[in-house]
Design an enzyme around this catalytic site. Sequence first.
Site, short mmCIF file in Angstrom:
data_model
loop_
_atom_site.label_atom_id
_atom_site.label_comp_id
_atom_site.label_asym_id
_atom_site.label_seq_id
_atom_site.Cartn_x
_atom_site.Cartn_y
_atom_site.Cartn_z
N LYS A 30 56.19 52.31 74.25
CA LYS A 30 56.64 51.33 75.24
C LYS A 30 57.32 52.05 76.41
CE LYS A 30 57.00 47.77 71.72
NZ LYS A 30 57.80 46.97 70.78
N GLN B 139 63.75 46.48 68.55
CA GLN B 139 62.54 46.77 67.78
C GLN B 139 62.71 46.28 66.33
OE1 GLN B 139 59.70 47.90 69.06
NE2 GLN B 139 58.64 47.94 67.11
N ASP C 80 60.68 40.16 74.89
CA ASP C 80 59.78 40.07 73.74
C ASP C 80 59.35 38.63 73.48
OD1 ASP C 80 58.77 42.20 72.28
OD2 ASP C 80 60.67 42.61 71.28
#
Length: 291
Positions: free
Chosen positions: A52, A96, A119
């Site tokens: 990412k 994450q 997200d």
Amino acid sequence: MLLLDGKKVSDYELSKLEIEINKIKQSGGRVPHLAAVLVGNNPASVAYVNSKIKACARIGLTSSLVSLPETISEIELTQKINELNDDASLDGYIVQLPLPKHINEQFILDKIAPEKDVDGFHPVNIGRMTLSLPCYLPATPMGIIKILEYYKIETEGKHCVVVGRSHIVGTPISILLSRNEYPGNCTVTIAHSKTTDLKSICRQADILIVALGRPEFIDDSYIKEGCVVIDVGINRVEDTSTKGYKIVGDVNFTSVKNKCSAITPVPGGVGPMTIISLLENTLRANLKQIY
Ligand code: GUN
């Protein structure tokens, strides 16, 4: 059979984002900034977070990695989340997953400010997605939508079967494809671990989306002639190569390739698409286009 090439779609989307970011730079605006919170050092999570951050650099976004010890308490992590929520220098951030077992994931996700939740995991963003309101869409479902769009796959009135009901793939893609827009307007069935006769349900699908986590589980006996197959699986299986393993999907590609009308390969299908929405959401956050 049409191969739905995620690498090609991802390169196309990245170049569009790069143009928008260059415009911000040229007009003297602040470059969008993404932060990634990594708790512990689970090898798969480290690899995902690094990819990412690399993708940010590729298109000119700035990013930072917030590495925290595996032993961090839920309270300490919540304090860090509050700091990130208040940090005006970053546009969005992700935590994450998975988090260590002693931390309640949903409790933490609920603490992320919805306007920084790039997200798209916060209940506010999922609720807004359900109501077709402006929101941050989650990565993998948005990647699938972009593949369907790029290849102009007809979705209206089609029966879409989604195998798997996870919060990050199965549930959101089933909502997106049932919305009254393109790609969407599907009749959606969600199959899951308690579904009886999975095979007969999959065989009714015009579009089959598989996010099951079982290597090469779906073979040609599960699909109807002419079905569009979206394989979300990324499974490591042992093989005799020098690496000692290979990556396969949840679909047995060799078995279904002559029966389906289109399919995403693994690797190179949905996988390369999963970073796009994160970058796009960070850009939208910077431009205040959602909130
Ligand atoms: N773990 C697996 N997929 C994802 C994702 O899309 N976002 C985050 N934050 N964690 C993940």
